[in-house]
Enzyme design. Structure first.
Site: not given
Length: 314
Positions: A56, A139, A157
């Site tokens: 990520e 996030y 996102d």
């Protein structure tokens, strides 16, 4: 880790024609994902939280094709947070290579140290504990909790926001920042079952990455085109403020990249300032970039007019 296996399975039944638009949207995207999901290493069954966290952070503002070789080399070298924490920050910056936005490498190193010290080397599953890690925002915390541990969180996102802006709101592009209304809409769509909610998060993200793209959406391949408000409205152009295209040539980012490249090639040795001066002929911009790298912790002074990557033992 039941979620990681379940999310690759096909849903048990076809979408209910009597379902609400929201539930139909979720169901159709889940079915599409089951048949079209890319085979990526951070989606493998049984993957752990560290693997997802690394992916990520690397995927922020960087396409999958560039991330894959760096990710695989990183995970081979540092398969656990404590393995990275035991190395210097300079090693992390070196391994980051030309992936871009190298402060992400420092954030991963800082997070690895915190995970080792606070959580016995195991990436936590709890959203609040994840968000408390250095450099981890809403996030990333939600994504790791969802994708690694099957928790129920809204994961927003750029790809997901674009899918929802088009299908639900009828707008080509979402706003530049997440609004309360946007988060409320995403929350309303979130399935109640945690595993299904986590699968929906990654499925809607994949749809945005492969089909509902920013510049050339492939509506003819979209599983929800019949329910898409933007498509039904004739795909009107975005009417928001003009979006500035990101440039690189001639910017401080380019200068920083050149300076870091010299220091990576010399690692673990330090480099004299006069050698760094050959990287860029505009002295004021070069000094600004060099000072910025020092302030960001990406490089450090190593004696009089000498610089190196951080954390190297002399």
């Amino acid at each position: 880790m039941e979620f990681m296996t379940a999310r690759h399975g096909r849903p048990d039944s076809s979408p209910d024609p009597e379902a609400t638009p929201g539930t139909r949207l979720v169901s159709q995207v889940l079915q599409w994902y089951a048949a079209n999901a890319r085979d990526l290493p951070w989606r493998a069954p049984g993957i752990d939280g560290w693997s997802v966290l690394v992916s990520e952070v690397m995927l922020q503002q960087t396409p999958v094709v560039r991330v894959l070789p760096v990710y695989q080399a990183w995970m081979t070298r540092w398969p656990t947070p404590d393995a990275l924490a035991a190395d210097s920050p300079g090693e992390a910056v070196l391994a980051w290579g030309r992936l871009g936005y190298p402060r992400r490498a420092l954030r991963l190193h800082q997070a690895a140290v915190a995970i080792t010290e606070r959580h016995d080397g195991v990436v936590p599953a709890d959203y609040d504990a994840l968000k408390a890690l250095p450099g981890i925002g809403d996030y990333t915390a939600a994504a790791v909790a969802s994708f690694a541990y099957g928790r129920r969180h809204v994961v927003l996102d750029t790809n997901v926001r674009r899918v929802l802006a088009r299908t639900v709101d009828g707008r080509e592009l979402p706003g530049t920042s997440i609004t309360a209304a946007e988060r409320a809409m995403a929350t309303a769509l979130l399935p109640a079952d945690p595993a299904t909610a986590a699968r929906w998060a990654v499925a809607s993200m994949e749809l945005g990455a492969l089909v509902c793209t920013a510049r050339s959406p492939r509506c003819e391949l979209c599983p929800v085109v019949a329910d898409c408000a933007w498509h039904a409205a004739g795909r009107p152009a975005d009417d928001g403020p003009p979006r500035k295209a990101q440039t690189y040539a001639g910017t401080d980012r380019q200068v920083r990249g050149r300076l870091l490249a010299v220091l990576r090639d010399a690692f673990p040795d330090a480099v004299p300032a006069d050698v760094l001066a050959t990287c860029w002929d505009q002295a004021e911009q070069r000094e600004r970039a060099l000072n910025g790298l020092v302030a960001d912790g990406l490089i450090e002074a190593a004696g009089d007019e000498m610089f190196r990557l951080p954390g190297v033992t002399p």
